[in-house]
Write an enzyme that holds these catalytic residues in place. Sequence first.
Site, mmCIF file in Angstrom:
data_model
loop_
_atom_site.group_PDB
_atom_site.id
_atom_site.type_symbol
_atom_site.label_atom_id
_atom_site.label_comp_id
_atom_site.label_asym_id
_atom_site.label_seq_id
_atom_site.Cartn_x
_atom_site.Cartn_y
_atom_site.Cartn_z
ATOM 1 N N HIS A 1 0.843 -1.204 0.000
ATOM 2 C CA HIS A 1 0.000 0.000 0.000
ATOM 3 C C HIS A 1 0.879 1.256 0.000
ATOM 4 O O HIS A 1 0.648 2.199 -0.756
ATOM 5 C CB HIS A 1 -0.856 0.081 1.274
ATOM 6 N N LYS B 1 -18.098 -5.955 8.660
ATOM 7 C CA LYS B 1 -16.870 -6.751 8.740
ATOM 8 C C LYS B 1 -15.950 -6.202 9.829
ATOM 9 O O LYS B 1 -15.467 -5.074 9.731
ATOM 10 C CB LYS B 1 -16.161 -6.690 7.373
ATOM 11 N N ARG C 1 -1.726 -5.855 -8.658
ATOM 12 C CA ARG C 1 -0.655 -6.793 -8.298
ATOM 13 C C ARG C 1 -0.405 -7.812 -9.398
ATOM 14 O O ARG C 1 0.717 -8.216 -9.646
ATOM 15 C CB ARG C 1 -1.012 -7.528 -7.000
ATOM 16 N N SER D 1 -3.052 -7.552 3.015
ATOM 17 C CA SER D 1 -3.206 -7.433 4.472
ATOM 18 C C SER D 1 -3.641 -8.766 5.062
ATOM 19 O O SER D 1 -3.188 -9.152 6.146
ATOM 20 C CB SER D 1 -4.248 -6.367 4.813
#
Length: 169
Positions: free
Chosen positions: A27, A51, A100, A137
């Site tokens: 990030h 969440k 990515r 993460s």
Amino acid sequence: MNGPESEEPPLRRAVCPGSFDPVTNGHLDIIARASRLYDVVHVAVMVNQSKKGLFTVEERIELLRQVTAEYGNVRVESFHGLLVDFCKQRDIPAIVKGLRAVSDFDYELQMAQMNNGLSGVETLFVPTNPTYSFLSSSLVKEVAAWGGDVSHLVPPLVLESLTERLAQR
Ligand code: PNS
């Protein structure tokens, strides 16, 4: 002095949105690169009521503020609801996202097209530094929870907070 010559050009703004639970070196790489391209970079931490994260939104913001402090043009904020509304409220014309791998592309393209259709906001994809192409993460949390070494994947402050939080569990 009056007239158009005295007017400051508008600041070029972009947003880097995400969950950031917690911020990783991947990030940070994208935020740092965006901060070199834009006058102001808004890092927008999504509030997702349904969440529960490892870190609260306030904790994520605090970590992000500290690890981005060296970039003078980065502002960290939370948002809930639509990202395009966050952009509209702040006159932000561009979303910057890291890609990515091609597996990211399908969903990212859908979101970019939806966001553009909703409000005209553009999405710019930045290829992730290959060093971080596998990084997320979720993986960092999983590896750290089982005692794996993630010290090369997150800033030292995040590593410290992660170790402390996981020890409380
Ligand atoms: O770090 P993440 O969880 O991959 O980030 C996802 C995020 C926050 C960028 C995305 O879920 C988002 O923009 N959510 C806000 C709600 C929204 O605008 N939804 C419509 C997307 S087309």
